[in-house]
Design an enzyme around this catalytic site. Structure first.
Site, PDB file in Angstrom:
ATOM      1  N   PHE A 113       0.858  -1.190   0.000  1.00 39.58           N
ATOM      2  CA  PHE A 113       0.000   0.000   0.000  1.00 39.58           C
ATOM      3  C   PHE A 113       0.893   1.238   0.000  1.00 39.58           C
ATOM      4  O   PHE A 113       1.836   1.321   0.796  1.00 39.58           O
ATOM      5  CB  PHE A 113      -0.884  -0.034   1.248  1.00 39.58           C
ATOM      6  CG  PHE A 113      -1.971   0.993   1.256  1.00 39.58           C
ATOM      7  CD1 PHE A 113      -3.130   0.810   0.527  1.00 39.58           C
ATOM      8  CD2 PHE A 113      -1.836   2.150   2.005  1.00 39.58           C
ATOM      9  CE1 PHE A 113      -4.142   1.759   0.544  1.00 39.58           C
ATOM     10  CE2 PHE A 113      -2.847   3.102   2.027  1.00 39.58           C
ATOM     11  CZ  PHE A 113      -3.998   2.909   1.291  1.00 39.58           C
ATOM     12  N   ASP A 184       2.444  -5.910   7.864  1.00 36.82           N
ATOM     13  CA  ASP A 184       1.237  -5.097   7.901  1.00 36.82           C
ATOM     14  C   ASP A 184       0.032  -6.032   7.709  1.00 36.82           C
ATOM     15  O   ASP A 184      -0.058  -6.727   6.691  1.00 36.82           O
ATOM     16  CB  ASP A 184       1.294  -4.022   6.798  1.00 36.82           C
ATOM     17  CG  ASP A 184       0.177  -3.006   6.970  1.00 36.82           C
ATOM     18  OD1 ASP A 184      -0.927  -3.398   7.407  1.00 36.82           O
ATOM     19  OD2 ASP A 184       0.400  -1.818   6.650  1.00 36.82           O
ATOM     20  N   TYR A 209     -10.472  -0.511  11.250  1.00 38.93           N
ATOM     21  CA  TYR A 209     -11.716  -0.053  10.608  1.00 38.93           C
ATOM     22  C   TYR A 209     -12.081  -0.868   9.385  1.00 38.93           C
ATOM     23  O   TYR A 209     -13.145  -0.680   8.812  1.00 38.93           O
ATOM     24  CB  TYR A 209     -11.635   1.438  10.233  1.00 38.93           C
ATOM     25  CG  TYR A 209     -10.420   1.822   9.413  1.00 38.93           C
ATOM     26  CD1 TYR A 209     -10.380   1.589   8.047  1.00 38.93           C
ATOM     27  CD2 TYR A 209      -9.318   2.406  10.014  1.00 38.93           C
ATOM     28  CE1 TYR A 209      -9.260   1.929   7.303  1.00 38.93           C
ATOM     29  CE2 TYR A 209      -8.189   2.750   9.278  1.00 38.93           C
ATOM     30  CZ  TYR A 209      -8.163   2.504   7.926  1.00 38.93           C
ATOM     31  OH  TYR A 209      -7.051   2.833   7.202  1.00 38.93           O
ATOM     32  N   LYS A 210     -11.187  -1.784   8.961  1.00 39.63           N
ATOM     33  CA  LYS A 210     -11.508  -2.615   7.793  1.00 39.63           C
ATOM     34  C   LYS A 210     -12.259  -3.858   8.276  1.00 39.63           C
ATOM     35  O   LYS A 210     -13.403  -3.748   8.696  1.00 39.63           O
ATOM     36  CB  LYS A 210     -10.223  -2.935   7.028  1.00 39.63           C
ATOM     37  CG  LYS A 210      -9.641  -1.687   6.355  1.00 39.63           C
ATOM     38  CD  LYS A 210      -8.297  -1.904   5.705  1.00 39.63           C
ATOM     39  CE  LYS A 210      -7.805  -0.596   5.074  1.00 39.63           C
ATOM     40  NZ  LYS A 210      -6.350  -0.580   4.843  1.00 39.63           N
ATOM     41  N   ARG A 356     -12.698  -4.272  -6.766  1.00 40.02           N
ATOM     42  CA  ARG A 356     -12.448  -5.078  -5.566  1.00 40.02           C
ATOM     43  C   ARG A 356     -13.743  -5.407  -4.846  1.00 40.02           C
ATOM     44  O   ARG A 356     -14.608  -4.546  -4.693  1.00 40.02           O
ATOM     45  CB  ARG A 356     -11.619  -4.271  -4.554  1.00 40.02           C
ATOM     46  CG  ARG A 356     -10.199  -4.138  -4.823  1.00 40.02           C
ATOM     47  CD  ARG A 356      -9.435  -3.700  -3.584  1.00 40.02           C
ATOM     48  NE  ARG A 356     -10.044  -2.600  -2.833  1.00 40.02           N
ATOM     49  CZ  ARG A 356      -9.508  -2.054  -1.751  1.00 40.02           C
ATOM     50  NH1 ARG A 356      -8.366  -2.522  -1.278  1.00 40.02           N
ATOM     51  NH2 ARG A 356     -10.097  -1.066  -1.123  1.00 40.02           N
TER      52      ARG A 356
HETATM   53  C1  PLP Z   1      -5.736   0.763   4.670  1.00 40.46           C
HETATM   54  C2  PLP Z   1      -4.249   0.723   4.708  1.00 40.46           C
HETATM   55  C3  PLP Z   1      -3.507   1.787   5.233  1.00 40.46           C
HETATM   56  C4  PLP Z   1      -4.191   3.052   5.680  1.00 40.46           C
HETATM   57  O1  PLP Z   1      -3.461   3.722   6.662  1.00 40.46           O
HETATM   58  P1  PLP Z   1      -4.173   4.815   7.577  1.00 40.46           P
HETATM   59  O2  PLP Z   1      -3.055   5.512   8.243  1.00 40.46           O
HETATM   60  O3  PLP Z   1      -5.058   4.055   8.531  1.00 40.46           O
HETATM   61  O4  PLP Z   1      -4.985   5.704   6.706  1.00 40.46           O
HETATM   62  C5  PLP Z   1      -2.134   1.648   5.300  1.00 40.46           C
HETATM   63  N1  PLP Z   1      -1.505   0.527   4.874  1.00 40.46           N
HETATM   64  C6  PLP Z   1      -2.200  -0.520   4.364  1.00 40.46           C
HETATM   65  C7  PLP Z   1      -1.477  -1.746   3.920  1.00 40.46           C
HETATM   66  C8  PLP Z   1      -3.584  -0.449   4.246  1.00 40.46           C
HETATM   67  O5  PLP Z   1      -4.264  -1.445   3.699  1.00 40.46           O
END
Ligand code: PLP
Length: 397
Positions: A113, A184, A209-210, A356
């Site tokens: 990400f 992660d 939150y996911k 997705r």
């Molecule tokens: C959703 C996601 C994020 C988002 O980070 P936030 O700081 O919570 O906005 C970061 N890394 C990955 C791999 C994600 O899937």
């Protein structure tokens, strides 16, 4: 056996909507509404500042950390929540690099990400030009773990394709090469069984939150393996990670173990929502969840492929190589997702051409999967996507 009828009843799902986007933002646990109201009204309202002592607010980050820890195979007392995932990535990466001071390479993959990569870039800017963020294709990670790698920074499940890294294998390879691992779990926690302890992972981070359904802005979590707990140095040395925050010492001294990964004041109202979300997990067996997720995903893929030969599966075909989402490539994916949303089927789009769909057995069953596949058949098979209102891009995709 997990009672998925009961878990489904625990969520508010809007009438007429089929929600396949729990991989971006989980739905509202019904109990969260009252729990948040209660914390606001009774705790904040009546206790004010004494809430920190009287309502367990100060312990909330560790309490929530342990509840999430159970789902990811963490030892009790080694997970804490706070801040956002990007912040936790930075903290974990900085601490991991510090534990491997003779090396300068952070290894990650091009499927990661972007925010994780951006945080690494920012940290490197601070540490100096001798540091390097080395990106390889996801399939080439194993062979790229060479003996100059300080830290592997990998997201277990690819946010675009759902491809699943083998955490145990890559962690073992990293350790053999003398590297430290940062995992992660953004698309793993609450999506599939994770065994941090069994895999001997060093650091892990993720968001709530996911798939965990803690609500927009719910705090992230960080795990530090017990063997590193007293050695890991917090790069973000805020007062609530101090050994004695209320001594108000002028010099920073890291708190005990995972407590040092706290930074500042925890989001108590948001944690109330997360607490209600975590209650839903109490009766869930992650093995049952995984089996059901695979069954629903296979059903979805088969139905979509049968109806729409023009779109291509972007996720691995082998369910053991996938997380809890299914993605398809379609040239007009953005417009197709907009047309699907107009039909009440919520998925999302990731540039350049990925559609997705999160497959979340806590609140989805066969009838939703079938109805979603039928809607995709109408949108793509019948060309419903090709309208000006679906082609114009919005800010959040
Ligand atoms: C959703 C996601 C994020 C988002 O980070 P936030 O700081 O919570 O906005 C970061 N890394 C990955 C791999 C994600 O899937």
């Amino acid at each position: 056996m997990t009672d998925f009828t009961a878990t489904r009843a625990a969520f508010h799902l809007p009438e007429g909507m089929i929600y396949l986007d729990g991989n971006s933002l989980g739905p509202l646990p019904k109990a969260a509404t009252e729990r948040v109201a209660q914390v606001v009204r009774d705790e904040w309202g009546d206790h004010l500042i004494t809430g920190w002592n009287e309502c367990g607010w100060m312990q909330a980050p560790a309490r929530m950390g342990d509840r999430i820890g159970k789902l990811i195979g963490a030892e009790p007392g080694h997970v804490v929540v706070g801040d956002t995932l990007s912040i936790k990535v930075y903290q974990a990466l900085a601490a991991a690099l510090d534990l491997n001071p003779d090396r300068r390479v952070i290894l990650s993959d091009t499927g990661n990400f972007p925010s994780d990569l951006y945080m690494a870039e920012g940290l490197i800017r601070l540490l100096g030009p001798e540091y390097e963020l080395r990106l390889v294709a996801p399939d080439n990670v194993a062979e790229a773990i060479t003996d100059d790698v300080a830290v592997t920074m990998l997201t277990e499940v690819d946010y675009r394709t759902g491809r699943l890294h083998d955490m145990a294998d890559l962690t073992r390879r990293a350790h053999e090469a003398g590297a430290i691992t940062v995992w992660d779990l953004a698309h793993s926690a609450g999506a599939l069984p994770v065994d941090l302890s069994g895999a001997e992972a060093d650091f892990a981070v993720g968001c709530s939150y996911k798939f965990l359904n803690g609500g927009p802005g719910a705090p992230a979590f960080i795990y530090v393996a017990p063997r590193h707990a007293e050695a890991a140095q917090p790069a973000l040395s805020g007062w609530l990670g101090h050994d004695r925050p209320f001594a108000f010492d002028l010099a920073y001294r890291p708190g005990e173990g995972i407590a040092r990964m706290r930074v500042g004041t925890p989001p108590i109202v948001q944690i109330a929502a997360l607490e209600a979300a975590m209650d839903v997990w109490d009766g869930v067996d992650m093995g049952d969840l995984r089996d059901r997720c695979i069954a629903l995903s296979e059903r979805f893929i088969a139905a979509v492929e049968a109806a729409c030969p023009e779109i291509e599966l972007a996720s691995p075909r082998d369910p053991q190589q996938r997380g809890s989402q299914v993605s398809f490539r379609f040239e007009n994916g953005y417009a197709a997702i907009q047309a699907l949303i107009a039909q009440g089927v919520i998925g999302d789009f990731r540039a350049p051409d990925i559609m997705r769909f999160g497959i979340t057995p806590l609140y989805l069953g066969e009838s939703e999967i079938d109805a979603a596949a039928e809607a995709i058949a109408r949108v793509i098979g019948d060309g419903l996507w090709n309208k000006p209102e679906y082609l114009a891009r919005k800010a959040v995709t």
